[in-house]
Design a protein around this motif. Structure first.
Motif, mmCIF file in Angstrom:
data_model
loop_
_atom_site.group_PDB
_atom_site.id
_atom_site.type_symbol
_atom_site.label_atom_id
_atom_site.label_comp_id
_atom_site.label_asym_id
_atom_site.label_seq_id
_atom_site.Cartn_x
_atom_site.Cartn_y
_atom_site.Cartn_z
ATOM 1 N N THR A 80 0.835 -1.199 0.000
ATOM 2 C CA THR A 80 0.000 0.000 0.000
ATOM 3 C C THR A 80 0.871 1.251 0.000
ATOM 4 O OG1 THR A 80 -1.578 -1.253 1.326
ATOM 5 C CG2 THR A 80 -1.960 1.110 1.138
ATOM 6 N N HIS A 81 1.865 1.269 0.879
ATOM 7 C CA HIS A 81 2.702 2.457 0.981
ATOM 8 C C HIS A 81 3.527 2.679 -0.291
ATOM 9 C CE1 HIS A 81 2.626 2.649 5.678
ATOM 10 N NE2 HIS A 81 1.469 2.896 5.113
ATOM 11 N N ALA A 82 4.091 1.598 -0.832
ATOM 12 C CA ALA A 82 4.947 1.755 -2.013
ATOM 13 C C ALA A 82 4.129 2.272 -3.201
ATOM 14 C CB ALA A 82 5.617 0.425 -2.358
ATOM 15 N N THR A 83 2.949 1.692 -3.433
ATOM 16 C CA THR A 83 2.161 2.138 -4.583
ATOM 17 C C THR A 83 1.663 3.568 -4.372
ATOM 18 O OG1 THR A 83 0.257 0.980 -3.622
ATOM 19 C CG2 THR A 83 1.451 -0.157 -5.369
ATOM 20 N N GLY A 84 1.346 3.915 -3.130
ATOM 21 C CA GLY A 84 0.920 5.282 -2.833
ATOM 22 C C GLY A 84 2.057 6.270 -3.058
ATOM 23 N N ASP A 85 3.249 5.915 -2.554
ATOM 24 C CA ASP A 85 4.422 6.777 -2.747
ATOM 25 C C ASP A 85 4.650 7.051 -4.224
ATOM 26 O OD1 ASP A 85 5.012 7.015 -0.094
ATOM 27 O OD2 ASP A 85 6.569 5.461 -0.061
ATOM 28 N N TRP A 86 4.584 5.997 -5.043
ATOM 29 C CA TRP A 86 4.908 6.163 -6.461
ATOM 30 C C TRP A 86 3.832 6.928 -7.208
ATOM 31 C CZ3 TRP A 86 9.446 6.431 -8.330
ATOM 32 C CH2 TRP A 86 10.496 5.805 -7.652
ATOM 33 N N THR A 87 2.582 6.816 -6.738
ATOM 34 C CA THR A 87 1.532 7.633 -7.339
ATOM 35 C C THR A 87 1.876 9.112 -7.151
ATOM 36 O OG1 THR A 87 -0.098 5.944 -6.815
ATOM 37 C CG2 THR A 87 -0.937 8.130 -7.343
#
Lengths: 229, 314
Positions: A51-58
């Motif tokens: 969740t955090h990684a995909t949010g960061d990259w967004t």
């Protein structure tokens, strides 16, 4: 569009190969995540890590996309504009992964729980709003849509990306328990990217206001017409 | 005659079968079973850790929960110990530099016999028990951890609390040379309990986990564990225990009183202002599970809060 082009025009690099390379680079965060998943390197709470990684990259892709116009204007490298659509679509791609992670892995399609979250949790509400607002932008990110909508309509629709980015940073800001240093970093970069646009717009406005050469009758209309890039 | 005994294998070295299989299931769910081989490989526990000091003998406790224990690796690499960084992996990476010997705990305030305890005295103060407790973090994840310690009451009785003492304040070690200098919280970390909560037999003065001394990232050398409250109430690396008359202000309450109240009892019916507390993710499990009132310790502790409005005293 060409009104404020600086005089310098660096030679146009080969855009095809650049696009292919950029496409692959943009997939690296996903590749890294998949690799970490397969090698048990996501830590004790893998769902949270995804969740955090995909949010960061967004957020990162949103900021990179928003950096294209200022960069182009500052460097005169107008070909950068031709990469913007791909970068924006990657922001949407990672946002979709982020959203899917939440719906599937985190909530496991608990629609009631999701509805409650969206309505009651401000940070989910703004994140959800940002994602929903991204959908029309992704859907109209093709030449056909630009032709159909017309350039001006299309452009004003796509200006909602400014609001989306603000919502995205707010989503992150409201999520963290106490240490806001990272949301603050994203927020500062976004403020810079939006601030430079506002500044240019203001400069443009003053230039026009001061422009005595402009016929008086047309002045009022002209001022309103000016749109920042 | 010398009889060679088989080498002891700490229970912590063995990954419980259920968890082992659970991880496989998790990965298979993610990938539709395409990576079963990789998952099998990923499931092996890491062998690369130094052998910490064993704590023995351990008395079993009647308070043990029967749920699967969270693997040692997760318990010791997924931590909130903000003095060593605010990411979950930070404490395991950074806390190693903290010296836990010599270590003294000052017990002061409204007590008949204020004094300091050396950590080695504490270890011998009362029989060490293994207590397998649920841990529920305010961030809506949970673990099951086999702690080692004895009731805090045993230590408090030694200093003879005075009648005027109503609360207990815990102050954690703070050394800006090795810890976070940014004022994320007001250092040193402070926490507090009502005296009756502190004297409750579930409140554990904790010196170990998985049969070994506490790793630094888990609050070495001595911490408390209050299993019916959110994890942040259980102060780590304690240097001072102070008995006071008024409700102490904890670092978290000071930072945000609307979100982190003095009581902070685990309560599925009182949401954190920004997220729900009705469910939790047990580390190592895929689906969320319902959060239990007082983290499942209602039978033991509900009477402490009789007549109190728990919406108000969150």
């Amino acid at each position: 569009m060409m009104k404020d082009s600086p005089p310098r025009r660096p030679a146009m690099p080969p855009i095809g190969p650049i696009k292919v390379a950029l496409f692959l680079v943009c997939l690296l965060p996903l590749a890294h995540l998949v690799q970490a998943g397969l090698t048990d390197a996501l830590g004790a709470n893998p769902i949270e890590a995804i969740t955090h990684a995909t949010g960061d990259w967004t957020l990162r892709f949103l900021l990179i996309t928003l950096a294209v116009t200022p960069l182009r204007r500052l460097t005169g490298a107008h070909w950068l504009l031709r990469l913007r659509r791909m970068l924006g679509l990657f922001a949407f791609f990672y946002a979709s992964l982020h959203f899917t992670t939440y719906i599937w892995l985190d909530q496991f399609f608990d629609l009631q729980g999701i509805a409650k979250d969206v309505l009651k949790r401000p940070f989910i509400t703004v994140g959800f709003a940002a994602f929903v607002l991204l959908i029309p932008l992704a859907a109209t990110s093709n030449s056909f849509a630009i032709r159909r909508l017309g350039g001006r309509k299309w452009q004003s629709l796509h200006r909602s990306v400014y609001a989306i980015a603000i919502l995205g940073v707010t989503h992150y800001w409201w999520l963290v328990k106490k240490d806001i240093s990272e949301p603050l970093l994203y927020g500062s970069i976004l403020a810079g990217l939006l601030g430079i646009r506002a500044w240019w717009r203001e400069v443009e406005r003053r230039k026009q206001l001061a422009g005595e050469y402009m016929p008086k009758a047309k002045l009022g209309r002209k001022v309103i017409q000016i749109v920042p890039k | 005659m010398l009889i060679r005994r088989p080498a002891d294998i700490a229970p912590s070295e063995i990954t419980p079968r259920a968890l082992f299989e659970d991880r496989r299931r998790f990965l298979q769910t993610l990938s539709g079973g395409a990576v079963a081989g990789a998952a099998l490989w990923a499931g092996f526990p890491s062998t690369a850790r130094a052998a910490p000091q064993k704590l023995a003998p351990l008395t079993p406790s009647p308070f043990n929960v029967k749920e699967d224990k969270t693997p040692y690796k997760a318990v010791t690499t997924y931590n909130n110990f903000y003095e060593f960084g605010t990411d979950k992996e930070d404490p395991a990476a950074n806390a190693g530099v903290m010296a836990t010997r010599p270590w003294t705990v000052k017990v002061e305030g409204l007590v008949g016999k204020p004094r300091s305890f050396d950590i080695d005295e504490i270890l011998k103060l009362a029989p060490l028990e293994e207590r397998i407790y649920r841990l529920r973090c305010v961030e809506a994840w949970s673990m099951v951890i086999p702690w080692v310690g004895f009731p805090l009451a045993a230590l408090l009785k030694q200093v003879e609390p005075q009648g005027s003492a109503k609360y207990v304040e815990f102050i954690s070690h703070y050394d800006p040379k090795i810890m976070l200098r940014r004022p994320v919280l007001d250092w040193p970390y402070r926490e507090g309990l009502r005296l009756d909560e502190a004297m409750h037999p579930l409140t554990l003065l904790t010196v170990g986990l998985y049969g070994e001394v506490l790793p630094n990232q888990n609050g070495a050398p001595v911490r408390i564990v209050v299993p019916w409250k959110y994890g942040f109430k259980s102060a780590k690396s304690i240097v001072t225990i102070r008995l006071v008359e008024r409700e102490p202000v904890s670092s978290w309450t000071q930072a945000n009183a609307a979100e982190y109240g003095f009581y902070s009892n685990v309560n599925p019916n009182v949401d954190h202002p920004r997220w729900t507390q009705s469910k939790e993710r047990r580390i190592g499990e895929f689906s969320k599970r319902p959060t239990l009132m007082f983290n499942g310790y209602a039978d033991q502790v509900a009477r402490l809060y009789q007549g109190m409005d728990l919406q108000k005293y969150y």
